[in-house]
Design an enzyme around this catalytic site. Structure first.
Site, PDB file in Angstrom:
ATOM      1  CE  LYS A  67      -2.476   1.590   3.659  1.00 44.73           C
ATOM      2  NZ  LYS A  67      -3.626   1.768   4.582  1.00 44.73           N
ATOM      3  CG  MET A 219      -8.288  -0.128  17.499  1.00 51.84           C
ATOM      4  SD  MET A 219      -7.350  -1.636  17.154  1.00 51.84           S
ATOM      5  CE  MET A 219      -7.175  -1.534  15.384  1.00 51.84           C
ATOM      6  N   GLY A 220      -5.418   3.638  17.968  1.00 52.81           N
ATOM      7  CA  GLY A 220      -4.976   4.927  17.422  1.00 52.81           C
ATOM      8  C   GLY A 220      -3.467   5.076  17.326  1.00 52.81           C
TER       9      GLY A 220
HETATM   10  P1  NAD Z   1      -9.649  11.949  13.050  1.00 56.42           P
HETATM   11  O1  NAD Z   1      -8.804  13.156  12.813  1.00 56.42           O
HETATM   12  O2  NAD Z   1     -10.916  11.808  12.290  1.00 56.42           O
HETATM   13  O3  NAD Z   1     -10.023  11.870  14.605  1.00 56.42           O
HETATM   14  C1  NAD Z   1      -9.051  12.110  15.596  1.00 56.42           C
HETATM   15  C2  NAD Z   1      -9.568  11.707  16.961  1.00 56.42           C
HETATM   16  O4  NAD Z   1      -8.555  11.959  17.931  1.00 56.42           O
HETATM   17  C3  NAD Z   1     -10.791  12.507  17.414  1.00 56.42           C
HETATM   18  O5  NAD Z   1     -11.597  11.698  18.231  1.00 56.42           O
HETATM   19  C4  NAD Z   1     -10.151  13.622  18.218  1.00 56.42           C
HETATM   20  O6  NAD Z   1     -11.045  14.223  19.143  1.00 56.42           O
HETATM   21  C5  NAD Z   1      -9.065  12.858  18.930  1.00 56.42           C
HETATM   22  N1  NAD Z   1      -7.987  13.705  19.423  1.00 56.42           N
HETATM   23  C6  NAD Z   1      -7.332  14.683  18.751  1.00 56.42           C
HETATM   24  N2  NAD Z   1      -6.403  15.243  19.555  1.00 56.42           N
HETATM   25  C7  NAD Z   1      -6.477  14.603  20.755  1.00 56.42           C
HETATM   26  C8  NAD Z   1      -5.776  14.718  21.985  1.00 56.42           C
HETATM   27  N3  NAD Z   1      -4.802  15.615  22.143  1.00 56.42           N
HETATM   28  N4  NAD Z   1      -6.109  13.877  22.997  1.00 56.42           N
HETATM   29  C9  NAD Z   1      -7.086  12.944  22.852  1.00 56.42           C
HETATM   30  N5  NAD Z   1      -7.780  12.798  21.698  1.00 56.42           N
HETATM   31  C10 NAD Z   1      -7.475  13.611  20.666  1.00 56.42           C
HETATM   32  O7  NAD Z   1      -8.688  10.703  12.816  1.00 56.42           O
HETATM   33  P2  NAD Z   1      -9.080   9.182  12.517  1.00 56.42           P
HETATM   34  O8  NAD Z   1      -9.053   8.966  11.053  1.00 56.42           O
HETATM   35  O9  NAD Z   1     -10.294   8.838  13.286  1.00 56.42           O
HETATM   36  O10 NAD Z   1      -7.813   8.418  13.101  1.00 56.42           O
HETATM   37  C11 NAD Z   1      -7.588   8.359  14.495  1.00 56.42           C
HETATM   38  C12 NAD Z   1      -6.243   7.742  14.790  1.00 56.42           C
HETATM   39  O11 NAD Z   1      -6.207   6.404  14.313  1.00 56.42           O
HETATM   40  C13 NAD Z   1      -5.049   8.438  14.123  1.00 56.42           C
HETATM   41  O12 NAD Z   1      -4.022   8.534  15.077  1.00 56.42           O
HETATM   42  C14 NAD Z   1      -4.648   7.490  13.002  1.00 56.42           C
HETATM   43  O13 NAD Z   1      -3.283   7.592  12.689  1.00 56.42           O
HETATM   44  C15 NAD Z   1      -4.981   6.161  13.652  1.00 56.42           C
HETATM   45  N6  NAD Z   1      -5.194   5.052  12.715  1.00 56.42           N
HETATM   46  C16 NAD Z   1      -4.693   3.841  13.076  1.00 56.42           C
HETATM   47  C17 NAD Z   1      -4.858   2.759  12.238  1.00 56.42           C
HETATM   48  C18 NAD Z   1      -4.354   1.411  12.647  1.00 56.42           C
HETATM   49  O14 NAD Z   1      -4.348   0.488  11.821  1.00 56.42           O
HETATM   50  N7  NAD Z   1      -3.990   1.201  13.879  1.00 56.42           N
HETATM   51  C19 NAD Z   1      -5.526   2.915  11.017  1.00 56.42           C
HETATM   52  C20 NAD Z   1      -6.074   4.159  10.688  1.00 56.42           C
HETATM   53  C21 NAD Z   1      -5.901   5.222  11.563  1.00 56.42           C
END
Ligand code: NAD
Length: 321
Positions: A67, A219-220
């Site tokens: 990817k 997951m984040g």
């Molecule tokens: P998004 O921008 O739509 O949402 C971000 C989320 O993080 C929101 O809920 C926001 O309120 C919260 N947030 C922002 N700053 C914060 C802080 N300082 N403290 C606590 N919460 C905070 O992003 P998304 O597309 O929902 O992705 C979220 C996360 O998941 C990203 O970090 C992304 O890299 C990660 N992600 C991981 C995988 C994986 O396979 N593990 C895949 C996709 C995305």
């Protein structure tokens, strides 16, 4: 070569098909039949973009590819395009010839949601009734929708750093006919399963917020420095992951390992539970934690499933290449 454009993908693949593809590839990884290549991720010095490749090979299905893509922070504001952009390329494992090019944006959301769902299926208590959500962004809605299919959940409790975003996940719960309540972090003690999916660099969920017997899917955290939960929670839990090398370097476990609270040997592949070589949860009081870092093989598995479906439905675009 076959092309499956982004616009066709949402109508082609179901959550169930994505779940099955991810469950199977996690099992293949744990059996040593599939492996991920080292990840490349570069700040390219243009448009503040982060660009890279995640690739791998699954010998069981002969799925080979990568990817390519990343994050363009100005897309939405300047071009009305989403900021995350990716494309999957699949290759013929027998010849090396390019086989397919598949839009990767929707697939990324689906395969990430499938990963936490696979962990819930194999690690949460069978009688789980309340699911807690930490996060309410783009990905949170996908995670919750998929997770609700894994147990007879009766209630969602949600917390987000930006409370104004909570209606995003409330809508998912309501549409699925499940009650929703916005809570403070202490309210997560009511949850039997918790998913965290935020872009935080400091922990929100503390060990005290998690009741005995809970399954937590983090997951984040997919980058060095990010963190969603207190390191002490990992020390308390039985820890599982998609891939151990990523878990300790870019996943949630990076902090507990750095603080000496957890060692690499304490982290188990969720695929081992799927294969029956690890017992998984062994008591109703145990806290289990899945560190979902996101691996290239997940992307390749769902992309291969999409190509099969597109061929079946006669909508794959064939080009001479
Ligand atoms: P998004 O921008 O739509 O949402 C971000 C989320 O993080 C929101 O809920 C926001 O309120 C919260 N947030 C922002 N700053 C914060 C802080 N300082 N403290 C606590 N919460 C905070 O992003 P998304 O597309 O929902 O992705 C979220 C996360 O998941 C990203 O970090 C992304 O890299 C990660 N992600 C991981 C995988 C994986 O396979 N593990 C895949 C996709 C995305």
């Amino acid at each position: 070569m076959l092309i499956v454009p982004e616009r066709d993908i949402a109508d082609l693949i179901t959550r169930k098909a994505a779940f099955d593809a991810v469950e199977k590839v996690f099992a293949a990884m744990a059996a040593g039949d599939a492996y991920n290549f080292p990840v490349v991720r570069e700040a390219i010095g243009h448009e503040d973009a982060l660009y890279g490749f995640k690739g791998g090979f699954d010998r069981t299905s002969l799925t080979l590819g990568l990817k390519a893509g990343g994050y363009w922070p100005n897309n939405l504001e300047r071009r009305d395009l989403i900021n995350h952009q990716s494309t999957v390329f699949l290759f013929d494992a027998d010849t090396g010839k390019a086989k397919a090019m598949v839009g990767g944006n929707y697939l990324t959301a689906l395969r990430t949601a499938a990963a936490s769902s696979v962990s819930i299926k194999h690690l949460a208590r069978p009688d789980a009734k309340v699911i807690g959500m930490i996060g309410a962004g783009h990905q949170a809605a996908f995670q919750l929708r998929a997770a609700l299919e894994q147990r007879e959940f009766e209630k969602v409790v949600g917390w987000n750093y930006h409370p104004d975003m909570l209606p995003n996940i409330e809508k998912v719960a309501t549409d699925a006919g499940v009650a929703f309540e916005a809570v403070q972090l202490e309210g997560m003690r009511e949850a039997d399963v918790i998913i965290s999916i935020t872009s935080a660099f400091a922990p929100s969920l503390m060990s005290d917020h998690v009741a005995a017997g809970t399954h937590v899917a983090c997951m984040g955290t997919d980058t060095k420095g990010k963190q969603e939960v207190e390191a002490a929670l990992l020390a308390r839990a039985t820890v599982f992951t998609d891939e151990v090398a990523q878990s300790i370097s870019i996943g949630e476990a990076q902090h507990a390992v750095a603080q000496g609270l957890l060692s690499e040997a304490d982290i188990n592949q969720v695929g081992a539970v799927i294969n029956g070589t690890h017992p998984g949860r062994t008591s109703a009081a145990e806290v289990t934690l899945f560190d979902g870092t996101g691996v290239g093989l997940q992307d390749l598995a769902v992309a291969a499933a999409v190509v099969d479906l597109a061929v079946e439905k006669g909508i794959a675009i064939e080009v001479d290449f």
